[in-house]
Every structure is written in structure tokens, then in C-alpha cells.
Design a protein around this motif. Structure first.
Motif, PDB file in Angstrom:
ATOM      1  N   LEU A 128       0.819  -1.218   0.000  1.00 59.59           N
ATOM      2  CA  LEU A 128       0.000   0.000   0.000  1.00 59.59           C
ATOM      3  C   LEU A 128       0.850   1.265   0.000  1.00 59.59           C
ATOM      4  CD1 LEU A 128      -2.827   1.159  -0.012  1.00 59.59           C
ATOM      5  CD2 LEU A 128      -2.814   1.103   2.490  1.00 59.59           C
ATOM      6  N   GLU A 129       1.934   1.287   0.774  1.00 58.57           N
ATOM      7  CA  GLU A 129       2.760   2.506   0.833  1.00 58.57           C
ATOM      8  C   GLU A 129       3.365   2.843  -0.526  1.00 58.57           C
ATOM      9  OE1 GLU A 129       5.529   2.720   4.008  1.00 58.57           O
ATOM     10  OE2 GLU A 129       4.038   2.309   5.557  1.00 58.57           O
ATOM     11  N   PRO A 130       4.037   1.909  -1.202  1.00 56.09           N
ATOM     12  CA  PRO A 130       4.565   2.274  -2.532  1.00 56.09           C
ATOM     13  C   PRO A 130       3.460   2.479  -3.563  1.00 56.09           C
ATOM     14  CG  PRO A 130       5.059  -0.018  -2.001  1.00 56.09           C
ATOM     15  CD  PRO A 130       4.555   0.602  -0.747  1.00 56.09           C
ATOM     16  N   PHE A 131       2.332   1.790  -3.409  1.00 55.30           N
ATOM     17  CA  PHE A 131       1.222   1.947  -4.354  1.00 55.30           C
ATOM     18  C   PHE A 131       0.646   3.354  -4.278  1.00 55.30           C
ATOM     19  CE2 PHE A 131      -3.199   0.604  -5.796  1.00 55.30           C
ATOM     20  CZ  PHE A 131      -2.825   0.347  -7.105  1.00 55.30           C
ATOM     21  N   THR A 132       0.530   3.887  -3.082  1.00 60.02           N
ATOM     22  CA  THR A 132      -0.016   5.237  -2.917  1.00 60.02           C
ATOM     23  C   THR A 132       1.043   6.311  -3.133  1.00 60.02           C
ATOM     24  OG1 THR A 132       0.357   5.107  -0.512  1.00 60.02           O
ATOM     25  CG2 THR A 132      -1.819   4.474  -1.332  1.00 60.02           C
ATOM     26  N   ALA A 133       2.289   5.909  -3.336  1.00 58.38           N
ATOM     27  CA  ALA A 133       3.348   6.884  -3.603  1.00 58.38           C
ATOM     28  C   ALA A 133       3.305   7.394  -5.045  1.00 58.38           C
ATOM     29  CB  ALA A 133       4.719   6.272  -3.305  1.00 58.38           C
ATOM     30  N   PHE A 134       2.607   6.675  -5.938  1.00 60.22           N
ATOM     31  CA  PHE A 134       2.400   7.221  -7.276  1.00 60.22           C
ATOM     32  C   PHE A 134       1.630   8.531  -7.136  1.00 60.22           C
ATOM     33  CE2 PHE A 134       3.163   2.783  -8.316  1.00 60.22           C
ATOM     34  CZ  PHE A 134       3.900   2.875  -9.495  1.00 60.22           C
ATOM     35  N   ASN A 136      -0.612   9.948  -8.809  1.00 57.02           N
ATOM     36  CA  ASN A 136      -2.003   9.510  -8.874  1.00 57.02           C
ATOM     37  C   ASN A 136      -2.025   8.246  -9.714  1.00 57.02           C
ATOM     38  OD1 ASN A 136      -2.258  10.165 -11.708  1.00 57.02           O
ATOM     39  ND2 ASN A 136      -2.647  12.294 -11.147  1.00 57.02           N
ATOM     40  N   ARG A 137      -3.207   7.632  -9.816  1.00 61.00           N
ATOM     41  CA  ARG A 137      -3.350   6.437 -10.651  1.00 61.00           C
ATOM     42  C   ARG A 137      -4.494   6.675 -11.657  1.00 61.00           C
ATOM     43  NH1 ARG A 137      -2.955   4.700  -5.442  1.00 61.00           N
ATOM     44  NH2 ARG A 137      -5.101   3.910  -5.340  1.00 61.00           N
ATOM     45  N   TYR A 138      -4.481   7.885 -12.228  1.00 63.18           N
ATOM     46  CA  TYR A 138      -5.502   8.263 -13.207  1.00 63.18           C
ATOM     47  C   TYR A 138      -5.460   7.277 -14.378  1.00 63.18           C
ATOM     48  CZ  TYR A 138      -7.964  11.031 -16.749  1.00 63.18           C
ATOM     49  OH  TYR A 138      -8.831  11.450 -17.721  1.00 63.18           O
ATOM     50  N   TYR A 139      -6.611   6.761 -14.737  1.00 66.02           N
ATOM     51  CA  TYR A 139      -6.705   5.610 -15.630  1.00 66.02           C
ATOM     52  C   TYR A 139      -6.242   5.871 -17.067  1.00 66.02           C
ATOM     53  CZ  TYR A 139     -11.137   8.140 -16.016  1.00 66.02           C
ATOM     54  OH  TYR A 139     -12.090   9.122 -16.123  1.00 66.02           O
ATOM     55  N   ASP A 140      -6.292   7.119 -17.534  1.00 64.49           N
ATOM     56  CA  ASP A 140      -5.850   7.393 -18.904  1.00 64.49           C
ATOM     57  C   ASP A 140      -4.556   8.204 -18.896  1.00 64.49           C
ATOM     58  OD1 ASP A 140      -5.978   7.108 -21.616  1.00 64.49           O
ATOM     59  OD2 ASP A 140      -7.397   8.740 -21.963  1.00 64.49           O
ATOM     60  N   SER A 141      -3.594   7.731 -18.096  1.00 59.29           N
ATOM     61  CA  SER A 141      -2.310   8.429 -17.987  1.00 59.29           C
ATOM     62  C   SER A 141      -1.186   7.413 -17.849  1.00 59.29           C
ATOM     63  CB  SER A 141      -2.307   9.352 -16.758  1.00 59.29           C
ATOM     64  OG  SER A 141      -2.254   8.578 -15.562  1.00 59.29           O
ATOM     65  N   ASP A 142       0.035   7.887 -18.004  1.00 57.24           N
ATOM     66  CA  ASP A 142       1.193   7.017 -17.798  1.00 57.24           C
ATOM     67  C   ASP A 142       1.295   6.591 -16.340  1.00 57.24           C
ATOM     68  OD1 ASP A 142       1.955   7.036 -20.463  1.00 57.24           O
ATOM     69  OD2 ASP A 142       3.252   8.793 -20.230  1.00 57.24           O
ATOM     70  N   SER A 147       1.424   2.311 -12.528  1.00 62.68           N
ATOM     71  CA  SER A 147       0.980   1.766 -11.246  1.00 62.68           C
ATOM     72  C   SER A 147       0.334   0.398 -11.431  1.00 62.68           C
ATOM     73  CB  SER A 147       0.003   2.728 -10.558  1.00 62.68           C
ATOM     74  OG  SER A 147      -1.165   2.931 -11.337  1.00 62.68           O
ATOM     75  N   SER A 148      -0.375   0.214 -12.544  1.00 58.99           N
ATOM     76  CA  SER A 148      -0.991  -1.083 -12.826  1.00 58.99           C
ATOM     77  C   SER A 148       0.076  -2.145 -13.108  1.00 58.99           C
ATOM     78  CB  SER A 148      -1.942  -0.970 -14.021  1.00 58.99           C
ATOM     79  OG  SER A 148      -2.545  -2.215 -14.302  1.00 58.99           O
ATOM     80  N   GLU A 149       1.092  -1.769 -13.863  1.00 59.97           N
ATOM     81  CA  GLU A 149       2.185  -2.707 -14.142  1.00 59.97           C
ATOM     82  C   GLU A 149       2.902  -3.099 -12.859  1.00 59.97           C
ATOM     83  OE1 GLU A 149       4.440  -0.483 -16.956  1.00 59.97           O
ATOM     84  OE2 GLU A 149       3.184  -1.054 -18.679  1.00 59.97           O
ATOM     85  N   TRP A 150       3.094  -2.122 -11.964  1.00 57.64           N
ATOM     86  CA  TRP A 150       3.742  -2.420 -10.693  1.00 57.64           C
ATOM     87  C   TRP A 150       2.870  -3.361  -9.859  1.00 57.64           C
ATOM     88  CZ3 TRP A 150       2.643  -1.839  -5.514  1.00 57.64           C
ATOM     89  CH2 TRP A 150       3.719  -2.003  -4.629  1.00 57.64           C
ATOM     90  N   GLN A 198      -8.280  -0.273  -8.871  1.00 53.23           N
ATOM     91  CA  GLN A 198      -6.902   0.151  -8.616  1.00 53.23           C
ATOM     92  C   GLN A 198      -6.648   1.620  -8.921  1.00 53.23           C
ATOM     93  OE1 GLN A 198      -4.104  -0.808 -11.881  1.00 53.23           O
ATOM     94  NE2 GLN A 198      -5.597  -2.363 -12.508  1.00 53.23           N
ATOM     95  N   ASP A 199      -7.532   2.268  -9.680  1.00 51.38           N
ATOM     96  CA  ASP A 199      -7.263   3.641 -10.099  1.00 51.38           C
ATOM     97  C   ASP A 199      -7.641   4.645  -9.015  1.00 51.38           C
ATOM     98  OD1 ASP A 199      -9.946   2.787 -10.665  1.00 51.38           O
ATOM     99  OD2 ASP A 199     -10.271   4.619 -11.807  1.00 51.38           O
ATOM    100  N   SER A 200      -7.105   5.843  -9.112  1.00 52.15           N
ATOM    101  CA  SER A 200      -7.445   6.939  -8.198  1.00 52.15           C
ATOM    102  C   SER A 200      -7.409   8.246  -8.979  1.00 52.15           C
ATOM    103  CB  SER A 200      -6.467   7.009  -7.020  1.00 52.15           C
ATOM    104  OG  SER A 200      -5.180   7.426  -7.451  1.00 52.15           O
ATOM    105  N   VAL A 201      -8.270   9.181  -8.588  1.00 55.86           N
ATOM    106  CA  VAL A 201      -8.285  10.488  -9.240  1.00 55.86           C
ATOM    107  C   VAL A 201      -8.452  11.586  -8.202  1.00 55.86           C
ATOM    108  CG1 VAL A 201      -9.255   9.620 -11.408  1.00 55.86           C
ATOM    109  CG2 VAL A 201     -10.792  10.478  -9.638  1.00 55.86           C
ATOM    110  N   ASN A 202      -7.933  12.736  -8.529  1.00 59.57           N
ATOM    111  CA  ASN A 202      -8.171  13.942  -7.752  1.00 59.57           C
ATOM    112  C   ASN A 202      -9.508  14.524  -8.223  1.00 59.57           C
ATOM    113  OD1 ASN A 202      -8.074  17.003  -7.468  1.00 59.57           O
ATOM    114  ND2 ASN A 202      -6.254  16.443  -6.294  1.00 59.57           N
ATOM    115  N   MET A 203     -10.401  14.835  -7.283  1.00 55.92           N
ATOM    116  CA  MET A 203     -11.748  15.275  -7.650  1.00 55.92           C
ATOM    117  C   MET A 203     -11.741  16.521  -8.527  1.00 55.92           C
ATOM    118  SD  MET A 203     -14.949  16.356  -5.171  1.00 55.92           S
ATOM    119  CE  MET A 203     -15.052  14.718  -4.468  1.00 55.92           C
ATOM    120  N   TRP A 204     -10.800  17.422  -8.268  1.00 57.52           N
ATOM    121  CA  TRP A 204     -10.811  18.709  -8.964  1.00 57.52           C
ATOM    122  C   TRP A 204      -9.875  18.742 -10.163  1.00 57.52           C
ATOM    123  CZ3 TRP A 204     -14.816  21.411  -7.525  1.00 57.52           C
ATOM    124  CH2 TRP A 204     -15.345  21.185  -6.248  1.00 57.52           C
ATOM    125  N   LEU A 205      -8.776  18.001 -10.098  1.00 59.89           N
ATOM    126  CA  LEU A 205      -7.800  17.962 -11.185  1.00 59.89           C
ATOM    127  C   LEU A 205      -7.501  16.494 -11.485  1.00 59.89           C
ATOM    128  CD1 LEU A 205      -5.399  20.670  -9.714  1.00 59.89           C
ATOM    129  CD2 LEU A 205      -7.117  21.048 -11.487  1.00 59.89           C
TER     130      LEU A 205
END
Length: 254
Positions: A128-134, A136-142, A147-150, A198-205
Motif C-alpha cells: 500500500l505505501e509504494p502503491f499510494t506513492a504514485f 495519482n493512478r488516473y486511468y488514462d495516464s502514464d 501503477s498497474s504494471e507495478w 486500482q485507479d485513483s483520481v483527484n476530484m478537482w484535477l
């Protein structure tokens, strides 16, 4: 009532073209400068055109722009993007006739209790710690793809040490982030699915704001990873195949 009004306002906004909500204001100059240097500051090719959005089971789907979708997200209105899966949302008589074959009684209590002895919180530090260190995990981004590959690597490590027949694979989508699937083979043609997103987004950006996603849904991601770990440690040989799914694109209603 407020949610309904916001949803209606978003639907109305989808009917007209207008500039992106972040094209003006205090963030405009900063965003414009960043957009010239990195694709991470763009919403991705998925939103090059309007998307078909459904906000309720009994509400007709509407074509919506990224601005209108952002309005829904920021208002906390749940939605599904059915642009690429419209056939799955069509009325189906087969679903109405479906009869659940879930057991009426729990008979594996002893096996479950024995497995629970192996449950640990170690993965919350190791994964969880390294996973949340990305960032973000926005689904249409590198970031989403990396993060998915990791994550897939962590799942594969468990599979490599397993004595049972388990496979790990990717499911590719129109957007950059793939879903991850781990399958433990069974003896029938039925499959039980255990899932998290597995994805995460910022509500505003969404596409470049910070979004560690520890609770939504990093915790779920690690919880089912731990469930997979303990089952493999017990040489779990199910009657029905069991699949663990880590979904991409849930935050986009995909």
C-alpha cells in the motif's frame, strides 16, 4: 434534491460546447505552461469527444462533454460511462430469468478459520505505501499504466510461489491503464469473482492532481491481494474457478 438538480445541470451543460472549466482562473497560466511539456496534464484521448453517461438505472443516458462529467464528479453524483459497452446495458430477458446458485448454508467455516490464521497486515506496508506513492493512478495516464504494471508484478510474485494452478494477466482497454486478473483454476465452468479497483483520481484535477487513493481504493486493492496470498499459502484448490480482479477506470465509470 440538490444532487438531482446538479445532475440536471450537468446534463444541460453537455448539450453545448464550451471551454474547459480550468481554462481560466488562477490555475490557467500554470496549466497552460505544463500542458506544453507533458501529456500528463491532459485528460487523455478518451475524452477527445463526448461520452455516453448514465446517472441512474431509470434515467436515459446522455452524451456529455468532459466539463459536464467533471461537474458530476465534483458534486458526488455516481455515473457510468457506457460509451463502449452499450450492448451490456441493453434490456435482457436472460438476466430476468437468472437464478442464483449461491449456497443457502455456509459449510466451510473450519477451512476459513484455519486460513484466517495466516492473515497479516504486512502488505499494507509492503504494497500500500509504494502503491499510494504514485502521484495519482488516473486511468488514462502514464501514471495509471505504470501503477498497474507495478501492481501486476506484486500479484505475479505471489503466483510464482504458488503450488496451485494460478495465472496472472492484463486486460487492455481504450485508455492507458490495464486491469489485472489472477485466476485460480477450478473443476467446473463457473467462476467466482473477488474485486477491487486500482485507479485513483483527484476530484478537482483528475488527470494531474495528487491522489494517493489510499482508501479509494488502495485499501481494497491490498485487502484482496492479501486474500489471494493466504489462499495460495493454503494451496487452495476450489471447486469453482476463482478470479481476483483489480479494475482500471472505475473512477471514470468505465
Amino acid at each position: 434534491m440538490r444532487v438531482v438538480l446538479v445532475a440536471l445541470a450537468a446534463l444541460a451543460a453537455s448539450a453545448s460546447a464550451h471551454q474547459h472549466v480550468f481554462a481560466s482562473g488562477p490555475l490557467a497560466h500554470h496549466q497552460a505552461a505544463d500542458a506544453r511539456t507533458s501529456s500528463e496534464f491532459q485528460p487523455g484521448s478518451l475524452y477527445a469527444g463526448q461520452r455516453l453517461i448514465k446517472v441512474g438505472e431509470h434515467v436515459s443516458a446522455r452524451w456529455m462533454s468532459i466539463d459536464a462529467i467533471m461537474t458530476l464528479r465534483q458534486a458526488g453524483v455516481g455515473f457510468m460511462d457506457i460509451t463502449d459497452t452499450q450492448d451490456l446495458h441493453a434490456p435482457s430477458s436472460s438476466l430476468a430469468a437468472y437464478e442464483s446458485r449461491l449456497p443457502s448454508q455456509l459449510t466451510q467455516g473450519a477451512a476459513v478459520n484455519k486460513t484466517l490464521e495466516l492473515v497479516s497486515s504486512d502488505l499494507y506496508g509492503l504494497v500500500l505505501e509504494p502503491f499510494t506513492a504514485f502521484h495519482n493512478r488516473y486511468y488514462d495516464s502514464d501514471n495509471g499504466r505504470k501503477s498497474s504494471e507495478w501492481l501486476q508484478q506484486q500479484v505475479q510474485l505471489l503466483a510464482d510461489d504458488a503450488a496451485v494452478n494460478v495465472t496472472v494477466s492484463q486486460v487492455q482497454h481504450r485508455f492507458k491503464q490495464p486491469s489485472v486478473v489472477a485466476r485460480i483454476e477450478g473443476q467446473t465452468d463457473e467462476t467466482v469473482v473477488i474485486s477491487a479497483h486500482q485507479d485513483s483520481v483527484n476530484m478537482w484535477l483528475p488527470w494531474f492532481g495528487r491522489a494517493s487513493g489510499a482508501d479509494d481504493d488502495g485499501s481494497g486493492t491490498v485487502t484482496i491481494l492479501e486474500a489471494l496470498r493466504v489462499l495460495l499459502a493454503r494451496d487452495f484448490a476450489p471447486r469453482h474457478a476463482v478470479e481476483f480482479h483489480w479494475y482500471a477506470g472505475e473512477e471514470g465509470g468505465l
